[in-house]
Design a protein around this motif. Structure first.
Motif, PDB file in Angstrom:
ATOM      1  N   GLU A   1       0.974  -0.996  -0.002  1.00 57.91           N
ATOM      2  CA  GLU A   1       0.059   0.088  -0.113  1.00 57.91           C
ATOM      3  C   GLU A   1       0.829   1.196   0.139  1.00 57.91           C
ATOM      4  O   GLU A   1       0.534   2.143  -0.615  1.00 57.91           O
ATOM      5  CB  GLU A   1      -0.862  -0.028   1.055  1.00 57.91           C
ATOM      6  CG  GLU A   1      -1.711  -1.000   1.020  1.00 57.91           C
ATOM      7  CD  GLU A   1      -3.133  -1.049   2.131  1.00 57.91           C
ATOM      8  OE1 GLU A   1      -2.843  -0.238   2.884  1.00 57.91           O
ATOM      9  OE2 GLU A   1      -3.828  -2.082   2.224  1.00 57.91           O
TER      10      GLU A   1
ATOM     11  N   ASP B   1       0.890   4.466  -2.757  1.00 57.97           N
ATOM     12  CA  ASP B   1       1.024   5.796  -2.506  1.00 57.97           C
ATOM     13  C   ASP B   1       2.101   6.698  -3.344  1.00 57.97           C
ATOM     14  O   ASP B   1       1.860   7.369  -3.533  1.00 57.97           O
ATOM     15  CB  ASP B   1       0.741   5.835  -1.029  1.00 57.97           C
ATOM     16  CG  ASP B   1      -0.441   5.662  -0.241  1.00 57.97           C
ATOM     17  OD1 ASP B   1      -1.547   5.380  -1.019  1.00 57.97           O
ATOM     18  OD2 ASP B   1      -0.402   5.141   0.875  1.00 57.97           O
TER      19      ASP B   1
ATOM     20  N   LYS C   1      -0.314   5.986  -7.405  1.00 62.30           N
ATOM     21  CA  LYS C   1      -1.021   6.573  -6.636  1.00 62.30           C
ATOM     22  C   LYS C   1      -2.620   6.549  -7.235  1.00 62.30           C
ATOM     23  O   LYS C   1      -3.714   6.411  -6.741  1.00 62.30           O
ATOM     24  CB  LYS C   1      -0.954   7.986  -6.430  1.00 62.30           C
ATOM     25  CG  LYS C   1      -1.920   8.798  -5.518  1.00 62.30           C
ATOM     26  CD  LYS C   1      -1.430  10.014  -4.824  1.00 62.30           C
ATOM     27  CE  LYS C   1      -0.351   9.650  -3.657  1.00 62.30           C
ATOM     28  NZ  LYS C   1      -0.042  11.055  -3.059  1.00 62.30           N
TER      29      LYS C   1
ATOM     30  N   ARG D   1      -4.576   3.487  -6.472  1.00 63.85           N
ATOM     31  CA  ARG D   1      -4.879   3.109  -5.069  1.00 63.85           C
ATOM     32  C   ARG D   1      -6.502   2.839  -4.900  1.00 63.85           C
ATOM     33  O   ARG D   1      -6.792   1.910  -4.194  1.00 63.85           O
ATOM     34  CB  ARG D   1      -4.355   4.135  -4.141  1.00 63.85           C
ATOM     35  CG  ARG D   1      -4.689   3.923  -2.676  1.00 63.85           C
ATOM     36  CD  ARG D   1      -3.902   2.385  -2.349  1.00 63.85           C
ATOM     37  NE  ARG D   1      -4.485   2.275  -0.890  1.00 63.85           N
ATOM     38  CZ  ARG D   1      -3.839   2.532   0.274  1.00 63.85           C
ATOM     39  NH1 ARG D   1      -2.679   3.323   0.140  1.00 63.85           N
ATOM     40  NH2 ARG D   1      -4.315   2.100   1.366  1.00 63.85           N
ATOM     41  N   SER D   2      -7.001   3.674  -5.341  1.00 64.72           N
ATOM     42  CA  SER D   2      -8.629   3.522  -5.251  1.00 64.72           C
ATOM     43  C   SER D   2      -9.271   2.226  -5.617  1.00 64.72           C
ATOM     44  O   SER D   2     -10.229   1.592  -5.117  1.00 64.72           O
ATOM     45  CB  SER D   2      -9.561   4.658  -5.810  1.00 64.72           C
ATOM     46  OG  SER D   2      -9.091   4.581  -7.294  1.00 64.72           O
TER      47      SER D   2
ATOM     48  N   TYR E   1      -7.406  -0.739  -5.993  1.00 68.85           N
ATOM     49  CA  TYR E   1      -6.918  -1.615  -5.152  1.00 68.85           C
ATOM     50  C   TYR E   1      -7.653  -1.671  -3.684  1.00 68.85           C
ATOM     51  O   TYR E   1      -8.105  -2.814  -3.395  1.00 68.85           O
ATOM     52  CB  TYR E   1      -5.460  -1.455  -4.763  1.00 68.85           C
ATOM     53  CG  TYR E   1      -4.970  -2.137  -3.572  1.00 68.85           C
ATOM     54  CD1 TYR E   1      -4.378  -3.675  -3.813  1.00 68.85           C
ATOM     55  CD2 TYR E   1      -4.838  -1.888  -2.222  1.00 68.85           C
ATOM     56  CE1 TYR E   1      -4.143  -4.411  -2.833  1.00 68.85           C
ATOM     57  CE2 TYR E   1      -4.623  -2.588  -1.358  1.00 68.85           C
ATOM     58  CZ  TYR E   1      -3.966  -3.971  -1.625  1.00 68.85           C
ATOM     59  OH  TYR E   1      -3.434  -4.604  -0.578  1.00 68.85           O
ATOM     60  N   ASP E   2      -8.195  -0.487  -3.019  1.00 73.19           N
ATOM     61  CA  ASP E   2      -8.833  -0.403  -1.891  1.00 73.19           C
ATOM     62  C   ASP E   2     -10.246  -1.101  -2.086  1.00 73.19           C
ATOM     63  O   ASP E   2     -10.718  -1.856  -1.421  1.00 73.19           O
ATOM     64  CB  ASP E   2      -8.844   1.116  -1.683  1.00 73.19           C
ATOM     65  CG  ASP E   2      -7.715   1.518  -1.118  1.00 73.19           C
ATOM     66  OD1 ASP E   2      -6.850   0.980  -0.346  1.00 73.19           O
ATOM     67  OD2 ASP E   2      -7.570   2.882  -0.815  1.00 73.19           O
TER      68      ASP E   2
ATOM     69  N   LYS F   1      -9.679  -4.731  -2.172  1.00 76.97           N
ATOM     70  CA  LYS F   1      -9.672  -5.123  -0.653  1.00 76.97           C
ATOM     71  C   LYS F   1     -10.813  -5.274   0.160  1.00 76.97           C
ATOM     72  O   LYS F   1     -11.182  -6.169   0.770  1.00 76.97           O
ATOM     73  CB  LYS F   1      -8.320  -4.260  -0.113  1.00 76.97           C
ATOM     74  CG  LYS F   1      -8.236  -4.661   1.446  1.00 76.97           C
ATOM     75  CD  LYS F   1      -7.288  -3.611   1.878  1.00 76.97           C
ATOM     76  CE  LYS F   1      -7.024  -3.743   3.265  1.00 76.97           C
ATOM     77  NZ  LYS F   1      -5.823  -2.716   3.815  1.00 76.97           N
ATOM     78  N   GLU F   2     -11.722  -4.137   0.004  1.00 74.52           N
ATOM     79  CA  GLU F   2     -12.918  -3.878   0.856  1.00 74.52           C
ATOM     80  C   GLU F   2     -14.005  -5.045   0.386  1.00 74.52           C
ATOM     81  O   GLU F   2     -14.662  -5.806   1.200  1.00 74.52           O
ATOM     82  CB  GLU F   2     -13.614  -2.593   0.600  1.00 74.52           C
ATOM     83  CG  GLU F   2     -12.646  -1.416   1.080  1.00 74.52           C
ATOM     84  CD  GLU F   2     -13.149  -0.235   0.658  1.00 74.52           C
ATOM     85  OE1 GLU F   2     -14.160  -0.001   0.249  1.00 74.52           O
ATOM     86  OE2 GLU F   2     -12.234   0.807   0.976  1.00 74.52           O
TER      87      GLU F   2
ATOM     88  N   TYR G   1      -7.995 -12.581   5.214  1.00 73.24           N
ATOM     89  CA  TYR G   1      -6.927 -11.411   4.771  1.00 73.24           C
ATOM     90  C   TYR G   1      -6.080 -11.374   5.855  1.00 73.24           C
ATOM     91  O   TYR G   1      -6.412 -11.462   7.156  1.00 73.24           O
ATOM     92  CB  TYR G   1      -7.704 -10.033   4.704  1.00 73.24           C
ATOM     93  CG  TYR G   1      -6.899  -8.952   4.629  1.00 73.24           C
ATOM     94  CD1 TYR G   1      -6.454  -8.900   3.260  1.00 73.24           C
ATOM     95  CD2 TYR G   1      -6.214  -8.048   5.346  1.00 73.24           C
ATOM     96  CE1 TYR G   1      -5.439  -7.563   3.023  1.00 73.24           C
ATOM     97  CE2 TYR G   1      -5.671  -6.948   5.385  1.00 73.24           C
ATOM     98  CZ  TYR G   1      -5.168  -6.995   4.067  1.00 73.24           C
ATOM     99  OH  TYR G   1      -4.302  -5.584   3.704  1.00 73.24           O
TER     100      TYR G   1
END
Length: 853
Positions: free
Chosen positions: A351, A355, A359, A362-363, A365-366, A369-370, A380
């Motif tokens: 992560e 960043d 960058k 990143r959204s 990837y998030d 993950k969520e 996880y």
């Protein structure tokens, strides 16, 4: 007593011994006052030595009692001199020497050295690289051991220090830690310091606190030891060859003797110590006695095969878009399955790397993950101790260029290595993307093809219908050892790519001509040229150009050429073009207007410049009589140059919609726009057609007015730099395939190779008629010779690689093609890359360092 203190005590004794000689000389010269002053100095020195020893070893220590006796004797002699009593210098010396010998022996033998050893980890997840050394050191009764976790920072895009991190509280509970502010290394001056971060300020993602750079630590210790935070399955990246800490460390622990060659040759040989990796100690111990896991994990794993999914930094940086699509593909395949458990463990710095370096992704990837966590797709894992996770996992799935693979390999657990470009299930003919990637022959002889799994396939009629011919004897299923094969005078010659030798095959018997071994990395050669007299092999990372004389089998090495046309430019290796011009091979610079012409017979070389105002590196040549067309590596200008006359003409009148699209991320650029050129005449008028490489269209060029216009090829090809799916890897669209004979004739018939579909077409440029040239392999033979689980290469040991025959779904279904998993074979393979396979590496490292102290 600390070593430095004992040296101080030994220095005291040396000074006192010298004083005894001076006392003897003073008495013999009748200079009693000088002798008395020296005796007073001895008394004070003995008291100071006694205090030093008592402070370190405690009251009542044996040496202190000898010092008390010595002080009494010195006092008596001093008093006798004060009373005017006579004595010979020799008598005084013998009395002092007799008592002092006891002190000297006691200092040497009774005072045991205690070594202070400091371990300075920064990432808790990397503690396994030091743990078994720490365990050996803390069990040593002569060592005082301190674990001092040091802070680190994320780096901002501009290189400044970003967020602060301290992971001292995340180390295993049995590891006592001391805060770095309480352990003042400049005051304590430990005898040995262990570190596992070699980068100092040269890491783009994170940096340890500058107070703990290796250059600073070396000021305060006799022995700085670097232990790699990673382990390897066989190779090492170029980035690990030369790191700042290597030049300040006294010793670098390496995994096995073979890894010595990966490091900067300027490092002293004695600095590199092949004792193995402590990371293996921990994984072997943990897998033999798996630890307790949480009730939640146990519930999810119960009755299921656990797949450890590793997402690495290298995989993400290599192609971020493909990496994220791969994550989606993996998650979807595991959804709804009740017999398997997906355990996802991202790299601890993933992560942070998003960043600092990606960058914009990143959204995405998030969101993945969520979704993974919210929909309970699997477990996880962000725990600090990866080894515990490995111990409770059954199979590794993920990237190959990561040290996690070596840990699974040593543990004897299967490895399934991903191709991150694959994010769809294979369709019927997707094997074509992996098997059909021919290296076309300049003379039109395409009878032989070398497959990725180091096999030779043969088309008897030179009609692109290939059958299995033979295995090339590497013992590996991959590694890209060979580039191509050609037949010359009844012998088959196999050109190397990653190998550092040439194969000669006669009647299916292989003979190997080994070159000077100069590199340990993959990527030795990038191509070759041949005729009836010579084979030239063009170096990539290998430092020498190789000429092989076919009749005599002489090998000549040419220095200097490689460094001219292969250069690292802004962190990326680039190669200039190569062609034969008359009797000379021409090598182009990849970044400037420069060329080397080398005679193929004499090997004499000369340098030339085209003096083009726009040439910023040449990626390829097109021969047109006495002219050379220079295809730019950088920029959008084509140059026509006559090396004999020096005449130059530049062409850059491109259509407004023409652009170049970078591979693999598809961003617009001004690199590698053009591929090849064909020339033909119709009704006395010349037509020049240019095929693209990263460009988005074919072009016609009018030699006289310089105008370029779009040309629509008769073949229905989509202008793209990606294959139809992840099984069809491409770095360009393909373009004209022109043999030396076709170029001489400059006729209207030629071929187009369309790389995204692995298709070859015969076309008539005048009429637009075309026909596909069927390239085919025998499918049943392909399946028969698919390796399955096998040793991959000298850089990657035993595993299975994801492809169209063995997809992730095939693995989950237990339906693989090729050899099944063999645990014993895997363990034997991984034993070759670790100097210690019994789990005692940490003990050996501690023993070695103790010996050096």
């Amino acid at each position: 007593m600390r070593m430095a203190r004992k040296k101080q005590a030994e220095n005291f004794t040396e000074v006192l011994k010298q004083a005894h000689d001076e006392i003897k000389q003073a008495v013999e010269k009748k200079d009693i006052s000088a002798a008395m002053i020296l005796l007073e100095d001895c008394q004070n020195g003995a008291i100071a030595l006694g205090n030093l020893i008592e402070n370190e070893e405690g009251e009542g220590f044996r040496t202190v009692s000898f010092l008390e006796d010595y002080c009494e004797l010195v006092y008596q002699i001093h008093e006798s001199f004060a009373q005017g009593q006579e004595a010979s210098g020799n008598q005084v010396y013998k009395k002092l020497r007799k008592v002092f010998t006891q002190i000297e022996n006691s200092v040497r033998n009774d005072i045991r050295i205690r070594y202070e050893i400091a371990f300075l980890p920064y990432k808790a997840s990397m503690w396994d690289s030091l743990e078994s050394i720490w365990q050996a050191a803390k069990e040593d009764p002569d060592c005082d051991v301190y674990v001092v976790p040091i802070p680190y920072y994320d780096k901002n895009p501009d290189g400044s220090l970003g967020m602060y991190h301290y992971e001292g509280n995340d180390l295993p509970s049995d590891v006592p830690v001391i805060h770095y502010d309480e352990y003042r290394i400049e005051e304590r001056k430990p005898d040995a310091v262990y570190i596992h971060n070699p980068y100092d300020n040269y890491n783009f993602v994170t940096t340890v606190d500058p107070r703990f750079y290796s250059s600073e630590l070396k000021k305060f210790t006799e022995c700085l030891v670097y232990v790699p935070y990673y382990s390897t399955t066989g190779g090492m990246s170029e980035g690990q060859a030369s790191c700042p800490a290597y030049y300040y460390a006294d010793y670098i622990i390496i995994q096995a003797e073979k890894y010595r060659q990966f490091f900067d040759p300027a490092l002293p040989a004695e600095k590199l110590v092949p004792l193995g990796s402590p990371k293996f100690d921990r994984v072997l111990r943990m897998c033999a006695n798996p630890p307790e896991i949480s009730a939640e994990w146990k519930k999810r794993m119960e009755g299921r095969k656990v797949y450890f999914y590793n997402t690495s930094i290298n995989g993400m940086l290599g192609n971020t878009d493909a990496f994220l699509k791969k994550m989606r593909y993996v998650f979807n395949l595991f959804k709804g399955r009740t017999n398997v458990c997906l355990l996802w463990r991202p790299h601890p710095l993933l992560e942070s790397t998003f960043d600092s370096m990606r960058k914009e992704y990143r959204s995405q990837y998030d969101a993945l993950k969520e979704e993974f966590i919210a929909e309970h797709i699997g477990i996880y894992d962000d725990t600090p101790d990866m080894t515990k996770t490995i111990a409770c996992s059954d199979i590794y799935i993920g990237d190959g260029a990561t040290s996690v693979t070596s840990l699974f390999g040593m543990a004897g657990k299967p490895l399934f290595i991903f191709n991150n470009r694959i994010h769809t299930l294979p369709e019927k003919d997707d094997w074509r993307g992996e098997k059909i990637n021919p290296v076309f022959d300049i003379w039109g002889d395409d009878r032989y093809q070398v497959s990725k799994n180091n096999q030779l396939w043969f088309s008897e009629n030179n009609d692109y219908h290939y059958r299995f011919y033979m295995d090339l004897g590497t013992g590996y299923m991959g590694g890209g050892y060979y580039l191509r094969a050609v037949e010359i005078k009844g012998k088959i010659y196999v050109f190397p790519r990653n190998a550092q030798h040439l194969l000669i095959i006669k009647n299916k018997k292989i003979r190997k001509l080994v070159f000077k071994e100069r590199i340990a990395q993959a990527g030795a050669f990038c191509g070759g040229w041949y005729n009836e007299k010579y084979i030239f092999l063009f170096p990539d990372k290998y430092p020498l150009l190789v000429r092989f004389t076919i009749d005599t089998e002489e090998i000549h090495y040419v220095e200097g050429i490689k460094d001219f046309y292969v250069r690292n430019i802004a962190g990326e290796w680039r190669r200039g073009g190569i062609c034969l011009y008359g009797n000379e091979l021409v090598f182009a610079s990849p970044e400037e207007d420069g060329f080397v012409f080398m005679d193929i017979d004499t090997l004499k070389a000369r340098g030339l410049y085209s003096h083009s105002q726009c040439n910023l590196g040449t990626q390829g040549f097109i021969i047109d009589g006495d002219d050379l067309w220079l295809m730019p590596l950088n920029g959008m200008t084509i140059t026509c140059w006559n090396p004999e006359t020096g005449a130059v003409r530049e062409y850059d009148d491109l259509p407004p919609d023409f652009k170049s699209v970078k591979w693999p991320d598809e961003t617009e650029c001004e690199e590698r726009p053009f591929g090849n050129m064909v020339f033909y005449r119709e009704n006395g008028k010349e037509t020049i057609i240019i095929s693209p490489q990263w460009g988005n269209m074919y072009l016609t060029l009018d030699r006289e007015n310089g105008r370029m216009e779009e040309w629509k090829p008769p073949v229905k090809t989509e202008m793209k730099t990606r294959g139809r799916n992840g099984y069809f890897t491409v770095s360009g669209m393909g373009g004209f395939r022109v043999t030396a004979f076709q170029r001489e004739r400059a006729g209207e018939d030629c071929q187009i190779w369309y790389s995204p579909e692995r298709k070859l077409y015969d076309i008539n440029l005048k009429t637009g008629e075309y026909q596909e040239v069927k390239i085919d392999f025998d499918y049943d033979e392909l399946r028969e010779h698919e390796p399955g689980f096998m040793e991959e290469s000298e850089w990657m040991q035993y595993c299975m690689a994801e492809n169209a025959f063995n997809s992730l779904k095939n693995l989950l279904d237990g339906d693989i093609t090729g050899q099944p998993f063999d645990r014993e074979r895997q363990i034997q393979a991984y034993a070759k890359i670790n100097a210690n396979v019994i789990g005692t590496c940490g003990e050996e490292i501690h023993r070695f360092v103790r010996g050096k102290l």
